[in-house]
Motif scaffolding. Structure first.
Motif: not given
Length: 116
Positions: A27, A32, A40, A44
């Motif tokens: 990204n 993410v 967010c 992750a």
């Protein structure tokens, strides 16, 4: 090899973006997003690191398995080693004589005609 594995792991380890528990991945500069798309996604980073470790393991399993499919039958058939006599004599002397590549006794031009 090892450099490729390190590159895969380093991509996750050095993904310094929003914070420690977040992950940017593909990204760019944004993290993410969570399921709601409002911020967010927490955790992750751990998921991405686990995915990269799994990728390295799977590449090792795949290459090891494919190599075994080739080399185990060759070893069983005895095709991976030179015979005893050739090993004693040496591969250069047994298979590559006369030493054309290392012969400096007579210099020749490109056509093979001796130079004077």
């Amino acid at each position: 090899g090892a450099c490729g594995a390190w590159g895969v792991l380093a991509a996750a380890l050095f993904d310094w973006g929003t914070g420690v528990d977040f992950f940017n991945g593909w990204n760019g500069w944004s993290c993410v997003a969570n399921d709601e798309g409002t911020g967010c996604r927490k955790g992750a980073f751990g998921e991405a690191l686990a995915a990269n470790i799994l990728e390295v393991i799977m590449v090792l399993v795949w290459t090891g398995g494919m190599s075994a499919l080739i080399f185990v039958p060759l070893r069983v058939a005895g095709l991976l080693r030179a015979d005893e006599e050739t090993q004693v004599q040496g591969m250069d002397n047994a298979k590559h004589s006369p030493n054309k590549a290392y012969s400096f006794e007579q210099a020749t031009n490109v056509t093979g005609v001796p130079l004077k």
